[in-house]
Design an enzyme around this catalytic site. Structure first.
Site, mmCIF file in Angstrom:
data_model
loop_
_atom_site.group_PDB
_atom_site.id
_atom_site.type_symbol
_atom_site.label_atom_id
_atom_site.label_comp_id
_atom_site.label_asym_id
_atom_site.label_seq_id
_atom_site.Cartn_x
_atom_site.Cartn_y
_atom_site.Cartn_z
ATOM 1 C CB CYS A 268 4.291 67.396 72.292
ATOM 2 S SG CYS A 268 4.170 66.211 70.955
ATOM 3 C CD GLU B 280 0.789 70.515 71.230
ATOM 4 O OE1 GLU B 280 -0.120 70.167 70.472
ATOM 5 O OE2 GLU B 280 1.914 69.985 71.229
HETATM 6 C C1 LIG Z 1 1.722 69.357 67.303
HETATM 7 C C2 LIG Z 1 1.655 68.040 68.008
HETATM 8 N N1 LIG Z 1 1.604 68.013 69.346
HETATM 9 C C3 LIG Z 1 1.540 66.798 69.974
HETATM 10 C C4 LIG Z 1 1.549 65.619 69.313
HETATM 11 C C5 LIG Z 1 1.462 64.295 70.009
HETATM 12 N N2 LIG Z 1 2.720 63.672 70.174
HETATM 13 C C6 LIG Z 1 1.605 65.699 67.934
HETATM 14 N N3 LIG Z 1 1.593 64.587 67.154
HETATM 15 N N4 LIG Z 1 1.647 66.911 67.260
#
Ligand SMILES: Cc1ncc(CN)c(N)n1
Length: 228
Positions: free
Chosen positions: A134, A201
Site C-alpha cells: 500500500c 492492489e
Molecule cells: C487500496 C490502497 N492501496 C494503497 C493506498 C495508498 N496508501 C491507498 N490509499 N489505497
C-alpha cells in the site's frame, strides 16, 4: 534484503497496476468522475481499516521499534493521506452520510480481510508485510505520474499526495521496518503475504472501474459461471 526479494517477485503485478486503465485514464484526465468518486469512498473504508491494523499490530508487538514505527505510520496516515482525502470529499461534496451508506465492496473487503489474516497467522511481522505494498506501490505510481501529471486538478492532487516528501518518507520507514521484522524463518510467509497484497492492489483499480458491489445480476452471474 526482504524488500529486494519482495519487489523482484511482484514486478509483473506492479507493472500491471501501473498500466491499469484506472491509472492511465487518471493521468490522461479521461477517468470518469463517477469512477473516481466510487474509488474514493471504497478507499475511505480501506484506509480506515489500514490505520486500525497499524494499531492492532502495535498492540501485539513487544518490540519498541516495531511499536513506535507502527504508531508513527498510523499517525502519518491520519495527518497526511486521510486529511488530504477529506479535502477531496469536500471538493466533491461527498458527505459522511454517503460514505456510511456504502459498504466495502467484495475486493476491498477481501483485501482488508487478507491483512487481518496476515496479522492473525504471522503476527505483527505479517501485518507489516501485508501493509507494505500500500505504501510502496502508490509512491512508485506517484513518481511515475509526476512527470506528465494530469489535466484534471483533483487527479493532479491525487498524484501529488503520493509524490510528496512526507509520503515517501513514511514509505521508506515502512521499508526499513519490513527488513527489520523479516527473518530467515518468516521470510517465505512474509513474501506470500506481500504478493497477495500486491494482487489485491491490482484488483482494487478494476473494482473501481467495474463499480463492483455485492449484487448478483443476470449478466455477472452468467460471466461468473460461464466456464462451468
Ligand atoms: C487500496 C490502497 N492501496 C494503497 C493506498 C495508498 N496508501 C491507498 N490509499 N489505497
Amino acid at each position: 534484503m526482504f524488500t529486494d526479494q519482495a519487489h523482484a517477485q511482484t514486478q509483473a503485478l506492479w507493472d500491471a497496476s501501473k498500466r491499469h486503465p484506472f491509472i492511465t485514464q487518471l493521468q490522461a484526465g479521461t477517468l470518469p468522475a463517477a469512477t473516481f468518486r466510487y474509488y474514493l469512498i471504497q478507499d475511505h473504508h480501506y484506509l480506515h481499516e489500514f490505520g486500525k491494523l497499524h494499531d492492532l499490530a502495535a498492540d501485539q508487538s513487544h518490540d519498541p521499534r516495531v511499536v513506535n514505527q507502527l504508531r508513527a505510520g498510523a499517525a502519518s496516515l491520519r495527518d497526511g493521506e486521510i486529511a488530504v482525502r477529506q479535502t477531496f470529499f469536500d471538493r466533491l461534496n461527498i458527505t459522511p452520510a454517503e460514505v456510511a451508506a456504502v459498504t466495502a465492496a467484495p475486493t476491498c473487503y477481501a483485501y482488508i480481510s487478507h491483512i487481518y489474516r496476515a496479522l492473525l497467522t504471522a503476527g505483527p511481522a505479517g501485518a507489516v508485510a501485508g501493509l507494505l505494498p500500500c505504501y510502496w506501490l502508490y509512491a512508485e505510481i506517484g513518481q511515475a505520474l509526476a512527470g506528465t501529471g494530469s489535466p484534471v486538478p483533483i487527479y493532479q492532487s491525487w498524484i501529488d499526495t503520493y509524490n510528496a516528501d512526507d509520503y515517501t518518507g513514511a514509505m521508506h520507514d515502512q521499508l526499513a521496518l519490513a527488513n527489520y521484522v523479516a527473518t530467515p524463518a518468516n521470510t517465505d510467509a512474509l513474501l506470500a503475504i506481500f504478493k497477495k497484497s500486491s494482487w489485491y492492489e491490482l484488483q482494487f483499480w478494476q473494482m473501481a472501474l467495474d463499480q463492483e458491489d455485492w449484487s448478483i445480476t443476470d449478466a455477472n452471474a452468467a460471466s461468473a459461471f460461464s466456464r462451468h
